[in-house]
Scaffold this motif. Sequence first.
Motif, PDB file in Angstrom:
ATOM      1  N   MET A 232      -0.361  -1.579 -18.940  1.00 26.97           N
ATOM      2  CA  MET A 232      -0.108  -2.776 -19.624  1.00 26.97           C
ATOM      3  C   MET A 232      -0.718  -2.517 -21.238  1.00 26.97           C
ATOM      4  SD  MET A 232       0.581  -6.071 -19.340  1.00 26.97           S
ATOM      5  CE  MET A 232       0.554  -6.876 -20.690  1.00 26.97           C
ATOM      6  N   ILE A 233      -1.543  -1.520 -21.446  1.00 27.93           N
ATOM      7  CA  ILE A 233      -2.311  -1.283 -22.707  1.00 27.93           C
ATOM      8  C   ILE A 233      -1.094  -0.433 -23.445  1.00 27.93           C
ATOM      9  CG2 ILE A 233      -4.048  -0.028 -23.979  1.00 27.93           C
ATOM     10  CD1 ILE A 233      -5.082  -1.945 -22.077  1.00 27.93           C
ATOM     11  N   PHE A 234      -0.289   0.345 -23.011  1.00 27.05           N
ATOM     12  CA  PHE A 234       0.619   0.959 -23.458  1.00 27.05           C
ATOM     13  C   PHE A 234       1.754  -0.077 -23.965  1.00 27.05           C
ATOM     14  CE2 PHE A 234      -0.956   4.715 -21.673  1.00 27.05           C
ATOM     15  CZ  PHE A 234      -0.271   5.922 -22.500  1.00 27.05           C
ATOM     16  N   THR A 235       1.917  -0.972 -23.074  1.00 27.00           N
ATOM     17  CA  THR A 235       2.950  -1.995 -23.274  1.00 27.00           C
ATOM     18  C   THR A 235       2.511  -2.981 -24.456  1.00 27.00           C
ATOM     19  OG1 THR A 235       3.745  -2.091 -21.012  1.00 27.00           O
ATOM     20  CG2 THR A 235       4.489  -4.167 -22.419  1.00 27.00           C
ATOM     21  N   ILE A 236       1.371  -3.417 -24.627  1.00 25.07           N
ATOM     22  CA  ILE A 236       0.820  -4.134 -25.662  1.00 25.07           C
ATOM     23  C   ILE A 236       0.974  -3.458 -26.997  1.00 25.07           C
ATOM     24  CG2 ILE A 236      -1.157  -5.166 -26.515  1.00 25.07           C
ATOM     25  CD1 ILE A 236      -2.359  -5.670 -23.854  1.00 25.07           C
ATOM     26  N   ILE A 237       0.683  -2.256 -27.055  1.00 24.27           N
ATOM     27  CA  ILE A 237       0.567  -1.297 -28.302  1.00 24.27           C
ATOM     28  C   ILE A 237       2.220  -1.361 -28.732  1.00 24.27           C
ATOM     29  CG2 ILE A 237       0.125   0.920 -29.146  1.00 24.27           C
ATOM     30  CD1 ILE A 237      -2.339   0.922 -27.799  1.00 24.27           C
ATOM     31  N   LYS A 238       3.003  -0.963 -27.847  1.00 22.13           N
ATOM     32  CA  LYS A 238       4.570  -0.549 -28.131  1.00 22.13           C
ATOM     33  C   LYS A 238       4.950  -1.871 -28.614  1.00 22.13           C
ATOM     34  CE  LYS A 238       4.812   3.764 -26.504  1.00 22.13           C
ATOM     35  NZ  LYS A 238       5.332   4.785 -27.267  1.00 22.13           N
TER      36      LYS A 238
ATOM     37  N   ALA B  53       3.995  -2.488 -32.188  1.00 21.41           N
ATOM     38  CA  ALA B  53       4.580  -1.253 -33.247  1.00 21.41           C
ATOM     39  C   ALA B  53       6.198  -1.893 -33.563  1.00 21.41           C
ATOM     40  CB  ALA B  53       4.776  -0.298 -32.440  1.00 21.41           C
ATOM     41  N   VAL B  54       6.944  -2.603 -32.414  1.00 17.96           N
ATOM     42  CA  VAL B  54       7.989  -3.017 -32.587  1.00 17.96           C
ATOM     43  C   VAL B  54       7.995  -4.184 -33.607  1.00 17.96           C
ATOM     44  CG1 VAL B  54      10.100  -4.308 -31.877  1.00 17.96           C
ATOM     45  CG2 VAL B  54       8.977  -2.232 -30.616  1.00 17.96           C
ATOM     46  N   LYS B  55       6.813  -4.936 -33.672  1.00 15.96           N
ATOM     47  CA  LYS B  55       6.935  -6.276 -34.065  1.00 15.96           C
ATOM     48  C   LYS B  55       6.562  -6.090 -35.803  1.00 15.96           C
ATOM     49  CE  LYS B  55       4.228 -10.624 -33.854  1.00 15.96           C
ATOM     50  NZ  LYS B  55       3.160 -11.269 -32.955  1.00 15.96           N
ATOM     51  N   ILE B  56       6.149  -5.013 -36.023  1.00 15.20           N
ATOM     52  CA  ILE B  56       5.675  -4.486 -37.523  1.00 15.20           C
ATOM     53  C   ILE B  56       6.667  -3.387 -38.073  1.00 15.20           C
ATOM     54  CG2 ILE B  56       3.333  -5.208 -37.378  1.00 15.20           C
ATOM     55  CD1 ILE B  56       2.629  -2.125 -37.540  1.00 15.20           C
ATOM     56  N   ASP B  57       7.999  -3.060 -36.963  1.00 14.92           N
ATOM     57  CA  ASP B  57       8.727  -2.327 -37.528  1.00 14.92           C
ATOM     58  C   ASP B  57       7.981  -0.978 -37.864  1.00 14.92           C
ATOM     59  OD1 ASP B  57      11.379  -1.490 -37.836  1.00 14.92           O
ATOM     60  OD2 ASP B  57      11.490  -1.843 -39.944  1.00 14.92           O
ATOM     61  N   LEU B  58       7.173  -0.467 -36.962  1.00 16.76           N
ATOM     62  CA  LEU B  58       6.601   0.838 -37.201  1.00 16.76           C
ATOM     63  C   LEU B  58       7.485   1.906 -36.685  1.00 16.76           C
ATOM     64  CD1 LEU B  58       3.786   2.088 -38.195  1.00 16.76           C
ATOM     65  CD2 LEU B  58       3.113   2.197 -35.748  1.00 16.76           C
ATOM     66  N   LYS B  59       7.686   2.970 -37.422  1.00 13.79           N
ATOM     67  CA  LYS B  59       8.602   4.004 -36.886  1.00 13.79           C
ATOM     68  C   LYS B  59       8.080   5.037 -36.188  1.00 13.79           C
ATOM     69  CE  LYS B  59      12.131   1.741 -39.156  1.00 13.79           C
ATOM     70  NZ  LYS B  59      12.851   0.845 -38.179  1.00 13.79           N
TER      71      LYS B  59
ATOM     72  N   SER C 186       5.953   6.858 -33.083  1.00 13.66           N
ATOM     73  CA  SER C 186       5.885   6.682 -31.551  1.00 13.66           C
ATOM     74  C   SER C 186       4.552   6.788 -31.267  1.00 13.66           C
ATOM     75  CB  SER C 186       6.510   7.789 -31.017  1.00 13.66           C
ATOM     76  OG  SER C 186       6.421   7.755 -29.392  1.00 13.66           O
ATOM     77  N   ILE C 187       3.602   5.449 -30.817  1.00 14.09           N
ATOM     78  CA  ILE C 187       2.346   5.465 -30.839  1.00 14.09           C
ATOM     79  C   ILE C 187       2.005   5.012 -29.467  1.00 14.09           C
ATOM     80  CG2 ILE C 187       2.276   5.073 -33.265  1.00 14.09           C
ATOM     81  CD1 ILE C 187       1.357   2.060 -32.208  1.00 14.09           C
ATOM     82  N   SER C 188       0.762   5.516 -28.824  1.00 14.25           N
ATOM     83  CA  SER C 188       0.226   5.094 -27.683  1.00 14.25           C
ATOM     84  C   SER C 188      -1.207   4.680 -27.905  1.00 14.25           C
ATOM     85  CB  SER C 188       0.493   6.108 -26.601  1.00 14.25           C
ATOM     86  OG  SER C 188      -0.384   7.204 -27.052  1.00 14.25           O
ATOM     87  N   PRO C 189      -1.938   4.349 -26.911  1.00 10.86           N
ATOM     88  CA  PRO C 189      -3.364   3.931 -26.852  1.00 10.86           C
ATOM     89  C   PRO C 189      -4.141   5.204 -27.486  1.00 10.86           C
ATOM     90  CG  PRO C 189      -2.697   3.258 -24.788  1.00 10.86           C
ATOM     91  CD  PRO C 189      -1.428   3.990 -25.552  1.00 10.86           C
ATOM     92  N   HIS C 190      -3.691   6.365 -26.982  1.00 11.79           N
ATOM     93  CA  HIS C 190      -4.224   7.828 -27.541  1.00 11.79           C
ATOM     94  C   HIS C 190      -4.354   7.832 -29.059  1.00 11.79           C
ATOM     95  CE1 HIS C 190      -6.568  10.697 -25.124  1.00 11.79           C
ATOM     96  NE2 HIS C 190      -5.939  11.494 -26.252  1.00 11.79           N
ATOM     97  N   THR C 191      -3.358   7.247 -29.695  1.00 12.75           N
ATOM     98  CA  THR C 191      -2.976   7.450 -31.162  1.00 12.75           C
ATOM     99  C   THR C 191      -4.444   6.680 -32.035  1.00 12.75           C
ATOM    100  OG1 THR C 191      -0.591   6.907 -30.741  1.00 12.75           O
ATOM    101  CG2 THR C 191      -1.369   6.925 -32.755  1.00 12.75           C
ATOM    102  N   PHE C 192      -4.809   5.800 -31.340  1.00 13.28           N
ATOM    103  CA  PHE C 192      -5.829   5.279 -31.970  1.00 13.28           C
ATOM    104  C   PHE C 192      -7.180   5.938 -31.827  1.00 13.28           C
ATOM    105  CE2 PHE C 192      -3.113   1.586 -31.313  1.00 13.28           C
ATOM    106  CZ  PHE C 192      -3.592   0.569 -32.208  1.00 13.28           C
ATOM    107  N   ARG C 193      -7.416   6.759 -30.704  1.00 16.94           N
ATOM    108  CA  ARG C 193      -8.394   7.708 -30.554  1.00 16.94           C
ATOM    109  C   ARG C 193      -8.092   8.863 -31.726  1.00 16.94           C
ATOM    110  NH1 ARG C 193     -12.136  10.149 -26.698  1.00 16.94           N
ATOM    111  NH2 ARG C 193     -11.528  12.423 -26.251  1.00 16.94           N
ATOM    112  N   HIS C 194      -6.814   9.422 -31.701  1.00 12.71           N
ATOM    113  CA  HIS C 194      -6.683  10.458 -32.742  1.00 12.71           C
ATOM    114  C   HIS C 194      -7.099   9.807 -34.196  1.00 12.71           C
ATOM    115  CE1 HIS C 194      -5.257  13.014 -29.732  1.00 12.71           C
ATOM    116  NE2 HIS C 194      -3.889  12.395 -29.528  1.00 12.71           N
TER     117      HIS C 194
END
Length: 298
Positions: free
Chosen positions: A223-229, A232-238, A240-248
């Motif tokens: 569910m967390i993955f889905t929310i973030i994906k 990303a689509v909503k702001i047209d982010l090119k 590929s991100i996941s929850p771990h991207t925020f940690r990085h």
Amino acid sequence: MKWENALKDYQLYLKIERGLSKNSIDNYALDVKKLMRFLEDASITISPITITAETVQQFIYTAAKQINPRSQSRLISGLRSFFNYLVFEDYREDNPLELIEAPKIGQKLPDTLSEEEIDLLIQAIDLSKPEGERNRAMLETLYGCGLRVSELINLKLSDLFFEEGFIKVTGKGDKQRFVPIIDLTKKYINIYRTQIRNHMNIQAGFDDTLFLNRRGKQLTRAMIFTIIKQLAVKIDLKKSISPHTFRHSFATHLLKNNADLRSIQLMLGHESITTTEIYVHLDKSHLTKIVEQFHPRK
């Protein structure tokens, strides 16, 4: 010994002796299950005690046609661990993967988000819906505290020590650490707690779980993955991100602003600072500034 029994004992060993998380244990078990499936499909009747290096090599060669080098390396490492366990327990005298080399792979640097991209993702959250306040609090916590997704969904109300400025995080192998929490993150968690969570019908057993789904139960990783994906689509982010991207991004931005590696290591819960050092490779400008600032011949 049957494969199913060996795998069950191996999973128990990973849990009790090595203290690994359920996710890690599942990943190790999946590697063994792939080998078991290969043997079944090829009608090869052989036990984990008697399987030879040649048969394992045949499996690796077949799998290599379907997965990339990094996945091959992960598969070989997982199987090597399984057979090391059998050797350790005196079921086997040798590990059939001893002479099988993993493919050479370069260091994979994690994707990161800029501060502006993180702001855009959070601003894209629809706060008119009850789950909007929850989602904002979750993303602020992922980024503000550098959590793994499993650490986020398992966060408890009793883990929040806001007066002291920390949260208690249960990481890999059930190891606990205290992570500083900034005022902004505390603000959004408190908004979610008082305005949304307090009015929910919380199911039995989840009274202490911080982030809940609409049914009053713990959220899933998916569910967390889905929310973030979706954001990303909503702001047209090119990217590929996941929850771990925020940690990085949390670690990279701290390093960029001159935080020391040892402190970042403690906050991320890395056992070895070598794991933390990967973030040094993300921003070479940071290294240039360090030399310019501290080298005696600058």
